[in-house]
Design an enzyme around this catalytic site. Structure first.
Site, mmCIF file in Angstrom:
data_model
loop_
_atom_site.group_PDB
_atom_site.id
_atom_site.type_symbol
_atom_site.label_atom_id
_atom_site.label_comp_id
_atom_site.label_asym_id
_atom_site.label_seq_id
_atom_site.Cartn_x
_atom_site.Cartn_y
_atom_site.Cartn_z
ATOM 1 N N ARG A 252 -33.038 91.145 57.203
ATOM 2 C CA ARG A 252 -32.541 90.663 58.859
ATOM 3 C C ARG A 252 -33.524 90.228 59.648
ATOM 4 O O ARG A 252 -34.438 91.024 59.858
ATOM 5 C CB ARG A 252 -31.862 91.880 59.360
ATOM 6 C CG ARG A 252 -30.388 91.946 58.474
ATOM 7 C CD ARG A 252 -29.317 90.873 58.682
ATOM 8 N NE ARG A 252 -27.979 91.169 57.969
ATOM 9 C CZ ARG A 252 -27.817 90.598 56.870
ATOM 10 N NH1 ARG A 252 -28.653 89.801 56.254
ATOM 11 N NH2 ARG A 252 -26.674 90.783 56.186
ATOM 12 N N GLU A 281 -29.427 84.883 65.230
ATOM 13 C CA GLU A 281 -28.731 83.749 64.396
ATOM 14 C C GLU A 281 -27.522 83.392 65.399
ATOM 15 O O GLU A 281 -26.739 84.168 65.499
ATOM 16 C CB GLU A 281 -28.475 84.383 63.133
ATOM 17 C CG GLU A 281 -29.634 84.276 62.586
ATOM 18 C CD GLU A 281 -29.318 84.913 60.814
ATOM 19 O OE1 GLU A 281 -28.327 84.553 60.407
ATOM 20 O OE2 GLU A 281 -30.401 85.474 60.315
ATOM 21 N N HIS A 299 -30.614 81.016 56.831
ATOM 22 C CA HIS A 299 -30.052 82.148 56.220
ATOM 23 C C HIS A 299 -29.151 81.865 55.018
ATOM 24 O O HIS A 299 -27.910 81.707 54.920
ATOM 25 C CB HIS A 299 -29.050 82.695 57.156
ATOM 26 C CG HIS A 299 -28.545 84.309 56.758
ATOM 27 N ND1 HIS A 299 -28.434 85.293 57.768
ATOM 28 C CD2 HIS A 299 -28.588 85.026 55.497
ATOM 29 C CE1 HIS A 299 -28.298 86.504 56.768
ATOM 30 N NE2 HIS A 299 -28.026 86.282 55.875
HETATM 31 O O1 LIG Z 1 -27.344 88.184 54.195
HETATM 32 C C1 LIG Z 1 -26.522 88.352 53.454
HETATM 33 C C2 LIG Z 1 -26.123 89.545 52.868
HETATM 34 O O2 LIG Z 1 -26.229 90.467 53.372
HETATM 35 O O3 LIG Z 1 -25.398 89.363 51.730
#
Ligand SMILES: O=CC(=O)O
Length: 338
Positions: A252, A281, A299
């Protein structure tokens, strides 16, 4: 004449894009409902008006943030008192205040999707490591501008062979990455809240946080975002790293202070970075966009049809198990003993 009890209600927040068959099959044991609201204020009002009363379980996606906002205390207060389970369709569940879920009476039990995400995310992680080590971004961008490798050509990159990869966070993705990185000849060390058994760590050396920072050629962030890990990598941590370190993040964005990364890149302290996740984001720090030594992916760690299907099916399985046996298949670690 015996009366039939009504089916439990399951609320869908976000889309099912791949596992329609599993969702439809869930409809045989539950009444599947959706909110009319498309933003948080309306959603909270819909809850307060009692329109979602009777909902026992929620299936939610990361994208449902746009529909309801964070699952925080305010939202939990509005959600129907019948709610017992939230099945999150994602590995990272930082959008959910698990502490507030546990504190509700009775508690709301939360599950995430581990395991199913590991390969796809670790693949992107490896792609970012290779891309950042080789500094492919510069040449690839130049080529699209008609400049072949660029004017001037980018500096030579580095081979992964023999480099030390420091994995911060040795969960499913970290462990999967370890195996992949070793195939590329990297030596893997790791730091984690707890040292893993040799079987789980696969023999990777456990080191302290500071040792990982000071001895890694590549630092990979693979830990969940929570109040303890927000900005775990910042100015002071970059100062402890080797000159010319490579930093990659598929976890993250907010586990790293992005402004501090930009500064470290600009100073050449960090040679290059590979990022799949960002602090705010879809906003990207202009210093990252400007810096050719950063390889940026919007992402897409789990962005494959196979993995998305597996994730949706896993989350739906959590709901099915909760309804059928009163237990989630993959409760989040904070609630395993709840
Ligand atoms: O970022 C993607 C997830 O957390 O599955």
């Amino acid at each position: 004449m015996g009366s039939t009890s009504p089916m439990p209600k399951v609320l869908k927040l976000g889309n099912i894009d791949h596992a329609q068959a599993a969702w439809t099959a869930l409809g045989e044991v539950a009444e599947l409902v959706e909110p009319a609201a498309t933003d948080r204020a309306d959603f909270i009002q819909e809850c307060k008006d009692g329109k979602l009363d009777g909902v026992v379980a929620i299936y939610r996606t990361i994208g449902s943030l746009a529909q309801t906002g964070l699952v925080d205390e305010e939202l939990l207060k509005a959600l129907p008192s019948s709610l017992r389970y939230i099945a999150h369709c994602g590995a990272g569940y930082d959008q959910i205040d698990v502490h507030a879920c546990s504190a509700r009476n009775p508690p709301v039990r939360v599950s995430n999707v581990p395991t199913a995400v590991d390969d796809a995310t670790a693949d992107v992680n490896m792609f970012l490591i290779l891309g950042a080590l080789r500094n492919f971004n510069t040449g690839m961008n130049a080529l699209r501008k008609g400049q072949w490798r660029g004017l001037p050509a980018p500096p030579l990159g580095h081979d992964p062979q023999g480099k030390v990869l420091g994995i911060l966070g040795m969960g499913g993705i970290g462990r999967n990455l370890k195996k992949k990185a070793e195939v590329f000849g990297m030596k893997v060390i790791y730091h984690n809240r707890r040292k893993l058994s040799d079987e789980l760590s696969g023999g990777a050396q456990y080191v302290s946080f500071d040792e990982l920072l000071s001895t890694s050629d590549v630092v990979s962030l693979n830990l969940p975002l929570n109040k303890n890990t927000r900005h775990i990598i910042g100015k002071a941590e970059f100062a402890k790293m080797k000159d010319g370190v490579v930093v990659v993040n598929t976890a993250r964005g907010a586990v790293m202070d992005e402004a501090a990364l930009v500064d470290a890149l600009n100073r050449g302290k960090v040679f290059s970075a590979g990022l799949d996740v960002f602090e705010n984001e879809p906003y990207i720090h202009p210093g990252l966009l400007k810096n050719q030594n950063v390889i940026l992916v919007p992402h897409m760690g789990t962005w494959t049809s196979e993995t998305m299907l597996a994730m949706e099916e896993w989350a739906i399985d959590n709901i099915r198990m909760a309804l059928e046996v009163g237990k989630l298949k993959s409760p989040v670690p904070e609630q395993v003993d709840l």
